[in-house]
Design an enzyme around this catalytic site. Structure first.
Site, PDB file in Angstrom:
ATOM      1  N   SER A  67       0.796  -1.228   0.000  1.00  0.00           N
ATOM      2  CA  SER A  67       0.000   0.000   0.000  1.00  0.00           C
ATOM      3  C   SER A  67       0.831   1.282   0.000  1.00  0.00           C
ATOM      4  O   SER A  67       0.308   2.355  -0.274  1.00  0.00           O
ATOM      5  CB  SER A  67      -0.974   0.022   1.182  1.00  0.00           C
ATOM      6  OG  SER A  67      -0.300   0.252   2.388  1.00  0.00           O
ATOM      7  N   LYS A 104       0.910   4.465   6.930  1.00  0.00           N
ATOM      8  CA  LYS A 104       0.255   5.308   5.923  1.00  0.00           C
ATOM      9  C   LYS A 104       0.741   6.740   6.062  1.00  0.00           C
ATOM     10  O   LYS A 104       1.283   7.140   7.089  1.00  0.00           O
ATOM     11  CB  LYS A 104      -1.272   5.310   6.100  1.00  0.00           C
ATOM     12  CG  LYS A 104      -1.948   3.968   5.974  1.00  0.00           C
ATOM     13  CD  LYS A 104      -2.022   3.517   4.535  1.00  0.00           C
ATOM     14  CE  LYS A 104      -2.709   2.184   4.413  1.00  0.00           C
ATOM     15  NZ  LYS A 104      -1.903   1.055   4.828  1.00  0.00           N
TER      16      LYS A 104
END
Length: 146
Positions: A67, A104
Site C-alpha cells: 500500500s 500510511k
C-alpha cells in the site's frame, strides 16, 4: 467500520554488536565514470548514529504489503520509527487501527484525520470516533535490501 488490512508490520530487534561500525568510503561512489581508487579515504560509520536521533523512542519494523510503494516503502523494507516525533500532516506514520498496525501517510484537514496509502489500489481511510486509533510513531528512514 471494517477496513481491509493493507500493511502489516513485524517489529524487529537488531542484534547488538560491539563493533565500531562498518567501513564508510566518504568520497562518494560514482554512478558515472569511475574515479581513481587512490582518491578515497576509509573511515567507520555507525548506522545507529546516522539514523537514530532518540534511541529510547526508536523502533524498527519490517513492512509487509504494497500500500505504500509510491512512497518507496516496499514489502520487507525495514522502517526506522521514532515515537518521540510529533505527528503532522503529510508525515508517514505507523498507526494502530482497530487492533492492527498499519503504515500510511497522515492527512489532517480541519478536524479530520485520513490515512492515505501511496498505491491507488488501496482505499483512503477516514478515521472516525468509532475507530480504535493511535498514531504510534513517525517513520524517519527506510532500509532496503536490493
Amino acid at each position: 467500520m471494517t477496513t481491509k488490512t493493507q500493511h502489516r508490520l513485524t517489529f524487529f530487534t537488531p542484534k547488538s554488536t560491539d563493533s565500531n561500525g562498518a567501513i564508510f568510503i566518504d568520497s562518494g561512489i560514482s554512478a558515472g565514470f569511475p574515479s581513481p581508487a587512490d582518491d578515497f579515504r576509509e573511515t567507520r560509520i555507525s548506522l545507529d548514529e546516522e539514523l537514530i536521533s532518540n534511541k529510547e523512542a526508536t523502533f524498527f519494523a519490517k513492512v509487509s504489503g504494497q500500500s505504500m510503494i509510491g512512497a518507496g516503502l516496499d514489502d520487507n523494507d525495514l522502517l526506522v520509527i521514532d515515537r518521540s516525533l510529533e505527528p503532522k500532516n503529510n508525515k508517514i506514520a505507523v498507526c494502530f487501527l482497530d487492533g492492527e498496525f498499519t503504515v500510511k501517510r497522515l492527512r489532517v484537514e480541519k478536524n479530520e484525520v485520513w490515512l492515505q496509502p501511496e498505491n491507488p489500489n488501496y482505499p483512503i481511510i477516514n478515521i472516525t470516533e468509532d475507530n480504535d486509533f493511535v498514531i504510534w510513531g513517525i517513520v524517519t528512514n527506510v532500509i532496503k535490501k536490493i
